[in-house]
Write a protein that holds these residues in place. Structure first.
Motif, short mmCIF file in Angstrom:
data_model
loop_
_atom_site.label_atom_id
_atom_site.label_comp_id
_atom_site.label_asym_id
_atom_site.label_seq_id
_atom_site.Cartn_x
_atom_site.Cartn_y
_atom_site.Cartn_z
N LEU A 54 94.69 41.10 19.22
CA LEU A 54 93.34 41.16 19.79
C LEU A 54 93.02 39.78 20.35
N THR A 55 92.76 39.73 21.68
CA THR A 55 92.45 38.44 22.28
C THR A 55 91.05 38.47 22.89
N ARG A 56 90.51 37.28 23.02
CA ARG A 56 89.19 37.16 23.65
C ARG A 56 89.27 36.09 24.73
N ILE A 57 88.86 36.49 25.94
CA ILE A 57 88.73 35.51 27.03
C ILE A 57 87.30 35.67 27.53
N GLY A 58 86.48 34.68 27.31
CA GLY A 58 85.05 34.80 27.64
C GLY A 58 84.44 35.89 26.80
N ASN A 59 83.82 36.87 27.46
CA ASN A 59 83.23 37.95 26.66
C ASN A 59 84.08 39.22 26.72
N LYS A 60 85.32 39.06 27.19
CA LYS A 60 86.20 40.22 27.29
C LYS A 60 87.21 40.22 26.14
N TYR A 61 87.24 41.33 25.41
CA TYR A 61 88.18 41.47 24.30
C TYR A 61 89.26 42.46 24.72
N THR A 62 90.50 42.12 24.44
CA THR A 62 91.62 42.98 24.83
C THR A 62 92.52 43.24 23.63
N LEU A 63 92.78 44.51 23.40
CA LEU A 63 93.71 44.89 22.33
C LEU A 63 95.01 45.31 23.01
N SER A 64 96.10 44.65 22.62
CA SER A 64 97.38 44.99 23.26
C SER A 64 98.51 44.99 22.24
N ASP A 65 99.62 45.57 22.65
CA ASP A 65 100.79 45.55 21.80
C ASP A 65 101.41 44.15 21.89
N ILE A 66 101.74 43.56 20.75
CA ILE A 66 102.25 42.18 20.77
C ILE A 66 103.53 42.09 21.58
N TYR A 67 104.41 43.06 21.39
CA TYR A 67 105.75 42.91 21.96
C TYR A 67 105.88 43.49 23.37
N PRO A 82 92.83 29.86 37.15
CA PRO A 82 92.09 28.74 36.56
C PRO A 82 92.33 28.65 35.05
N LYS A 83 92.06 27.47 34.53
CA LYS A 83 92.28 27.27 33.09
C LYS A 83 91.34 28.17 32.29
N GLN A 84 91.90 28.89 31.35
CA GLN A 84 91.03 29.72 30.50
C GLN A 84 91.45 29.60 29.05
N LEU A 85 90.43 29.71 28.20
CA LEU A 85 90.67 29.63 26.76
C LEU A 85 90.96 31.04 26.23
N VAL A 86 92.13 31.19 25.63
CA VAL A 86 92.48 32.49 25.05
C VAL A 86 92.36 32.37 23.53
N GLU A 87 91.50 33.18 22.95
CA GLU A 87 91.35 33.17 21.48
C GLU A 87 92.06 34.38 20.91
N PHE A 88 92.77 34.17 19.81
CA PHE A 88 93.47 35.27 19.14
C PHE A 88 92.70 35.60 17.87
N LEU A 89 92.45 36.89 17.68
CA LEU A 89 91.68 37.30 16.49
C LEU A 89 92.49 38.25 15.62
N ASP A 90 92.20 38.19 14.34
CA ASP A 90 92.82 39.15 13.41
C ASP A 90 91.94 39.19 12.16
N THR A 91 92.23 40.14 11.32
CA THR A 91 91.50 40.16 10.05
C THR A 91 92.15 39.15 9.10
#
Lengths: 521, 246
Positions: free
Chosen positions: A55-68, A34-43
């Motif tokens: 660092l991404t946020r989908i709903g109330n879930k935050y995920t830290l991952s390696d970009i590459y 389903p369609k979901q809004l992915v927010e990208f966060l940084d300082t």
């Protein structure tokens, strides 16, 4: 192992035809996403991105991952009403430690967002084991001001599974036969998002990196530097007004100090009357932010202070920090109102106008001097002064004299950093030695300021009630511990100073700067 | 990188099921995990539907070079499997032919140590040279123990073996497996150990659960097809406990 590949799907691509072709060799299971809004966060200063993290946020879930590699490093569910910002708000010790190492005291803020929808296809072999993954994803920018969603692209992504290279090749071959022959390594989603809104990552830095040229006059160089510093100040204003994190004010204050240092160091370059006037106006602006910065520093030490004291004393700190929070709030309102005031806007407009017009106006005694010659002279003068006064510092020197050396070091550091691009020789070695000394002097000064602030609070306490007694006891304990730490630092002065004023370093400075004091070449 | 072995002298105590489920839960917690099947039966490989590479056998495994080539991705993020092969029944003989025959497993795993946060070993039963290699290589040895007299005796024998051979007994972490609450003997033994605390058993017990048995039919970790069952919850809890120990 093969890398994940992707290609942009043409407008009328027959997705069903692709699935039918793949079904000849594999079993497929399809799942609609389903369609979901992915927010990208940084300082604000891109600390996540600089560490190749996303660092991404989908709903109330935050995920830290390696970009590459897209490897997930940490995930957490955020259940508070206010969105996640600061590492110190994380409940888990491990998460707090990991995020503190990345973002420090800075807040994570939204930098971009995308809408993603599509379907995932698991490609299975005869054992129903997944041998590759296929995804069709439609990416769009969320609604703009006019309420329209802007479609960006539809991509097809093929992900290999370790150990199933033959199957991956077979799928790739099928895709190519259907005209999808432009498979390339996948672009990280964050880059797609940033490209779409035309944001260049890592653009902000509190460091001044003005591209000066050796043939310029000192006036031209000073105007370029000051103009860049105006930009840094302006880019931090909104962060202070919105109280996003304490580093906005810190960077802002450092830039004010740098501006003032430039005006002081470059005597005879700008018109003296205006130069003095702006020095005073920036000095007043810097002074206005002093209290709030002191409170920010104290509050950032809250956890450390609590750990320093035994439990019997540490609970007495609670009312102290509560009062600091209140006082900070007052200062914050004062500063944010001021940054929004006509008086402040006039100051910045006057300063910008002055910088714009100053090259056209009447010349001053040193305006036309070559930048390298002028700066080399000032740096040597400043260095010799530090050698003279720092040499007298020992473990018994009064605070005011140590403070004087610290200020001189700061001025020298600013000069070295501003004008480093003008010198062929790398200035990182003398800057590193200076930095080492400054760290020590800075730590000493911080402890003095903290002790003073705590002592001031103790003096103002009304000696009535158990609460005041507990606070006084806690603050007393802290003052004693901070004094001990401060005296321990004193014993390290000698080594750091003798390293900085060593003959080797003096020769280094002479080699780089003394020979260029006349002509600049 | 940490190495966790799931081992018992006795067979049929649920080692493979536990290794498979622990591997799955570790992977969902973002531990990059490798499940290493050391049992020639290849049950881990069966659970994850992974067949070994055609050219892979016990000799290649003992050689140790390029074992990465034979590792296969599972259907789950962060979880890879090195499947076993029937020729693993010869591991003993191959190990015995090597110098420092008790330290070969650690050497074999060296090339992948930077790729994974965790390696879980699904071990064959019996105290053999393979087991001694496991004892030298593992940072933690999880011992599933059925609360029965013979199973408890088996655990005591293992402890004695560790003492006699000067191995670090603190790395042994027993826990009760296949616990049936309706059996008085099970309940008595579990209660005795909970009260006594002479052996540091894990707080988590894995229950005898039909969902766990169905893993063979579904060929996926219990959490994936029966997440609300007591078995699935127990595996999750056991991983939490193991993570805190690591």
């Amino acid at each position: 192992m093969h890398k994940r590949l992707e290609t942009e799907l043409p407008d009328k691509f027959d997705w069903q035809n692709l699935l039918t072709s793949l079904r000849d060799s594999f079993i497929l299971t399809t799942r609609r996403k389903p369609k979901q809004l992915v927010e990208f966060l940084d300082t604000f200063d891109w600390r996540f991105f600089k560490a190749s993290l996303c660092l991404t946020r989908i709903g109330n879930k935050y995920t830290l991952s390696d970009i590459y590699t897209e490897k997930i490093i940490s995930e957490f569910i955020w259940r508070r009403k206010k969105e996640y910002r600061s590492a110190c708000d994380l409940a888990s010790d491990n998460l707090r430690k990991r995020f503190s190492q990345i973002q420090g005291p800075r807040a994570a803020i939204k930098i971009a967002e995308l809408n993603c929808s599509g379907s995932n296809v698991q490609i299975l072999n005869e054992d129903r084991k997944t041998v590759a993954l296929l995804a069709e994803e439609t990416i769009s920018l969320p609604q703009d001001d006019s309420g329209n969603e802007l479609p960006l692209k539809t991509i097809l992504r093929l992900t290999p599974v370790k150990g199933y290279n033959a199957e991956f090749k077979k799928v790739r071959c099928t895709l190519e036969q259907l005209g999808l022959d432009r498979l390339a390594p996948a672009e990280p989603l964050i880059l797609t998002a940033l490209n779409a809104i035309k944001i260049v990552p890592c653009k902000y830095s509190s460091k001044i990196r003005t591209p000066l040229k050796p043939e310029q006059t000192i006036l031209e160089a000073a105007v370029m530097l000051s103009t860049d510093m105006v930009k840094v100040m302006c880019s931090n204003e909104q962060g202070i007004i919105e109280d996003i994190d304490i580093e906005f004010l810190h960077d802002y204050r450092v830039t004010i100090r740098r501006t003032r240092a430039l005006l002081t160091q470059l005597k005879g370059v700008f018109a003296p009357a205006e130069s003095d006037e702006f020095k005073q106006r920036f000095s007043a602006l810097g002074r206005m932010t002093n209290h709030m910065r002191d409170y920010d520093v104290l509050l950032s030490y809250r956890e450390r202070y609590q750990k320093m004291l035994p439990p019997v004393l540490s609970h007495g700190l609670k009312p102290f920090f509560q009062s600091i929070v209140k006082q900070r709030r007052k200062e914050f309102i004062k500063i944010s109102n001021y940054l929004d005031s006509d008086e402040y806007h006039t100051l910045m407009a006057d300063w910008s106008k002055f910088l714009k017009e100053t090259t056209l106006e009447q010349k001053n005694s040193h305006s036309d001097d070559n930048v390298v010659a002028f700066v080399s002279k000032r740096i040597m003068k400043r260095f010799k002064r530090i050698v003279r006064i720092a040499g007298k510092i020992d473990e018994y020197t009064p605070y005011a004299d140590v403070h004087a050396v610290r200020i001189e070091c700061k001025k020298l550091r600013y000069m070295l950093e501003f004008f480093a691009p003008l010198y062929e020789k790398n200035l990182s070695a003398p800057i590193a030695r200076l930095k080492k000394l400054q760290t020590l002097l800075g730590d000493f000064n911080d402890l003095c300021v903290q002790s003073d602030a705590l002592s001031g609070k103790v003096k103002r306490l009304t000696p009535k009630g158990a609460r005041a007694m507990h606070t006084a006891a806690a603050l007393g304990g802290l003052i004693a511990l901070l004094s001990r730490d401060r005296e321990e630092i004193r014993y390290k002065f000698k080594t750091a100073i003798s390293d900085f004023i060593s003959e080797e370093n003096q020769l280094y400075f002479t080699n780089i700067f003394a020979g260029r004091m006349e002509s600049g070449t | 990188m940490k190495i966790v072995a799931v081992y018992n002298i006795k067979g049929g105590v649920g080692k493979t099921t536990i290794a498979a489920n622990l591997g799955y839960h570790a992977a969902t917690r973002n531990f990059s995990t490798l499940l290493l099947d050391l049992d020639p039966q290849g049950s881990i490989s069966y659970y994850f539907r992974v067949k070994p590479h055609k050219k892979f056998n016990s000799e290649r495994f003992i050689k140790g070079t390029r074992i990465q080539k034979f590792i296969r991705g599972s259907d789950y993020n962060n979880l890879d499997v090195l499947p076993s092969d029937l020729t693993y029944r010869h591991l003993e003989i191959l190990l015995a032919a090597k110098k420092r025959s008790r330290r070969q497993l650690r050497r074999i795993l060296m090339p992948v140590k930077n790729e994974y946060d965790l390696i879980i070993l699904d071990c064959p039963p019996n105290i053999t040279l393979v087991a001694e290699n496991i004892f030298k290589a593992a940072d933690l040895i999880l011992i599933p123990v059925i609360p029965t007299t013979l199973s408890m005796l088996g655990f005591q024998s293992l402890k004695k073996f560790f003492e006699d051979n000067d191995l670090n007994i603190k790395r042994l972490k027993p826990f009760f497996s296949m616990v049936e609450k309706r059996k008085k003997l099970h309940c008595d033994i579990v209660r005795k150990h909970t009260e006594n605390k002479s052996d540091t058993f894990c707080n988590t017990h894995i229950p005898y659960n039909s969902a766990v048995e169905k893993m063979g039919l579904n060929r996926e970790p219990v959490h994936c097809f029966a997440p609300k069952t007591s078995g699935a919850r127990a595996f999750q809890k056991l991983w939490d406990e193991v993570e805190s120990i690591l």
